[in-house]
Design a protein around this motif. Structure first.
Motif, PDB file in Angstrom:
ATOM      1  N   SER A 427     -47.215   1.965  11.424  1.00 23.78           N
ATOM      2  CA  SER A 427     -46.497   0.695  11.382  1.00 23.78           C
ATOM      3  C   SER A 427     -47.261  -0.341  10.568  1.00 23.78           C
ATOM      4  CB  SER A 427     -46.270   0.169  12.808  1.00 23.78           C
ATOM      5  OG  SER A 427     -45.484   1.083  13.544  1.00 23.78           O
ATOM      6  N   ALA A 428     -48.582  -0.346  10.713  1.00 21.99           N
ATOM      7  CA  ALA A 428     -49.403  -1.286   9.941  1.00 21.99           C
ATOM      8  C   ALA A 428     -49.293  -0.988   8.447  1.00 21.99           C
ATOM      9  CB  ALA A 428     -50.855  -1.202  10.396  1.00 21.99           C
ATOM     10  N   GLU A 429     -49.245   0.308   8.105  1.00 23.81           N
ATOM     11  CA  GLU A 429     -49.116   0.685   6.693  1.00 23.81           C
ATOM     12  C   GLU A 429     -47.765   0.242   6.146  1.00 23.81           C
ATOM     13  OE1 GLU A 429     -49.705   4.855   6.852  1.00 23.81           O
ATOM     14  OE2 GLU A 429     -51.898   4.726   7.066  1.00 23.81           O
ATOM     15  N   LEU A 430     -46.693   0.424   6.941  1.00 24.02           N
ATOM     16  CA  LEU A 430     -45.357   0.018   6.490  1.00 24.02           C
ATOM     17  C   LEU A 430     -45.256  -1.487   6.327  1.00 24.02           C
ATOM     18  CD1 LEU A 430     -43.147   2.394   8.690  1.00 24.02           C
ATOM     19  CD2 LEU A 430     -43.575   2.579   6.226  1.00 24.02           C
ATOM     20  N   LEU A 431     -45.905  -2.238   7.243  1.00 26.22           N
ATOM     21  CA  LEU A 431     -45.893  -3.694   7.142  1.00 26.22           C
ATOM     22  C   LEU A 431     -46.621  -4.143   5.886  1.00 26.22           C
ATOM     23  CD1 LEU A 431     -45.257  -6.463   8.430  1.00 26.22           C
ATOM     24  CD2 LEU A 431     -47.477  -6.308   9.609  1.00 26.22           C
TER      25      LEU A 431
END
Length: 525
Positions: A427-431
């Protein structure tokens, strides 16, 4: 009474003083609670009189200024502003633990200032503090400064363990630039620096969102300080007289840190001094209790041997036996002392003392309640229930019972933890790539946390003891107490309930003030 929001690191205030003595000091006739109550009554009466006078004069009652409020009242009212700001700050901190964004920093600073004002520092505002060290003048941004007290703002945290993390919440919102070179980026290094200046403050308040840490110059370098979880305290809203919020206000409020107007020591320093004096008195009493208890245990072991026709010299050469029996009796008592401490500190993970099943089945509180009763029949007096109960607890601590990782649910919980960590990382990578919004990111994190919590651990359905594997609890460490060695294995030396043995410590633990040789209240003379 102790409160979960208050943690005295390094026994800045001793646990017994904090739980048992401080509430009595606060409730004393001239104590802080009485002064607050009187000030509140006077302020209400003055406000009602002002409203009545305005009404009689035909003036607008709403123009009458609000009444003065005590620090405990303002702290209680912090609940609204705090929880209004909490969701946005939590979401911001999930993506940036140090809260370096301009908006997040501004919002957190405003909350910190609101917290300081609620604690009685009504003039709190961002300002430049000038200090001198080794003839070099340094300036730094602080949230508040007054003689003896400096307040610093850090990142966001509602968890005690993260409050001093230098790469996360413990990072200063305004790092200190030192001349000629260098920087103080975190709370600990900045506090160390302030305490080493030419005119150091006595206290430094570190505001870390939902956490507040109080550092005392006389104790900080020994690892002793006070931490307060405002997040939990404001959520529980214990606003009873002398309750959790009142105690927090009494320990870290402005009144506690400032010297009284008539001169003298500030209230918190007085509490610390009383705590230290009380600990010295308890230590003296404990030493005498240990000496008597060693005698009682040794004599009971020798009596049990004689009753079964075993002469002490058949076990060991007399001088050697006396030395070994004294050593093992003291070791037995150290076990009890160790468990008393571990039971009072469930976060250590040694005893599951926060479980009601433990309290009913194993707890030293239960044994303490038993030993203060009079034993009316011979069977009770010669029984070994106390000894057997302690031995069972010793075995569980040493060998363990259902240690973590030994149950199927533990495997499922570990897998759920790994999966939640993968979701959070993805999720952090997608954000960061801009493929999801911040709201979607926060929802994914909440869902991962829900999945993590949903994985039922076997610890939720039964007691656990993690094996300690220590020399103190090794089965052969007290071989003289319980049964004699070969060739005398038939001789039983389990101590009886009528003997004093470890009950002396248990009695002293659960009957404050007991400990004199001629005590008739609970030791029977």
């Amino acid at each position: 009474m102790s409160f979960p929001s208050l943690v005295s690191h390094g026994d800045y205030l001793s646990p017994h003083y904090l739980a048992e003595v401080l509430p009595k000091d606060l409730r004393a006739k001239d104590g802080l609670l009485a002064r607050w109550a009187a000030a509140e009554d006077d302020a209400r009466a003055a406000h009602h009189a002002a409203v009545a006078a305005a009404r009689a004069a035909g003036e607008d009652e709403s123009a009458v200024p609000a009444r003065d409020r005590t620090v405990r009242e303002t702290l209680r009212s912090l609940h609204g502003p705090y929880f209004a700001a909490r969701p946005a700050l939590t979401a911001e901190a999930e993506s940036d633990p140090a809260l370096r964004s301009r908006d997040g920093e501004k919002q957190l600073t405003e909350l910190h200032l609101e917290t300081l004002r609620a604690l009685g520092f009504t003039e709190a505002h961002e300002q430049q503090l000038t200090v001198h060290r080794a003839d070099v003048e340094q300036k730094r941004s602080v949230l508040h400064s007054e003689p003896g007290v400096v307040a610093l703002g850090c990142g966001w945290s509602a968890e005690p363990d993260a409050a001093l993390d230098p790469d996360g919440p413990g990072r200063l919102l305004a790092p200190v630039a030192l001349r000629p070179s260098g920087e103080l980026p975190d709370a600990k290094s900045a506090t160390d620096f302030l305490f080493a200046t030419d005119d150091p403050p006595r206290y430094v308040l570190l505001l870390v969102g939902g956490m507040l840490l109080l550092a005392d110059r006389l104790a900080w370098h020994e690892g002793r300080y006070l931490s307060v979880c405002l997040d939990g305290a404001l959520d529980r809203r214990d606003d009873r007289n002398g309750g959790e919020l009142d105690t927090i206000a009494a320990l870290v409020g402005a009144e506690a840190l400032r010297p009284p107007a008539e001169g003298g020591t500030n209230p918190l320093a007085s509490f610390v001094e009383k705590s230290a004096n009380h600990a010295v008195g308890v230590s003296t009493e404990l030493r005498e209790g240990l000496r008597l208890s060693v005698e009682w245990i040794a004599n009971e072991v020798l009596d049990r041997l004689r009753e079964q026709g075993v002469r002490p010299e058949d076990v060991e050469e007399p001088a050697k036996l006396a030395k070994e029996l004294s050593r093992q009796s003291l070791r037995y008592l150290y076990r009890v002392l160790f468990l008393l401490y571990a039971e009072a500190q469930p976060t250590l993970g040694i005893l599951p003392s926060d479980s009601p099943e433990y309290a009913r089945g194993y707890g030293l509180q239960r044994l303490g309640d038993l030993v203060v009763r009079d034993l009316e029949d011979e069977r009770s007096r010669t029984g070994t229930h106390l000894f057997d109960s302690l031995q069972l607890l010793f075995r569980q601590v040493e060998s363990g019972h259902r240690p973590y990782g030994s149950e199927p649910e533990d495997i499922a919980a570990r897998e759920a933890e790994r999966e939640a960590a993968r979701v959070e990382q993805r999720s952090a990578e997608l954000l960061a790539a801009g493929e999801i919004t911040r709201e979607e990111y926060a929802e994914r994190l909440r869902e991962a946390d829900r999945a993590r919590r949903a994985a039922a651990r076997s610890g939720d359905v039964g007691l656990r003891f993690e094996p300690l594997r220590s020399d103190l609890f090794a089965p052969d460490a007290t071989w003289l107490i319980g049964s004699a060695p070969s060739p005398l294995r038939a001789a039983r030396t389990r101590t009886r309930c009528r003997s004093a043995t470890a009950t002396a410590l248990l009695r002293r633990r659960w009957t404050p003030g007991c400990g004199t040789r001629r005590c008739t209240r609970c030791c029977g003379g």
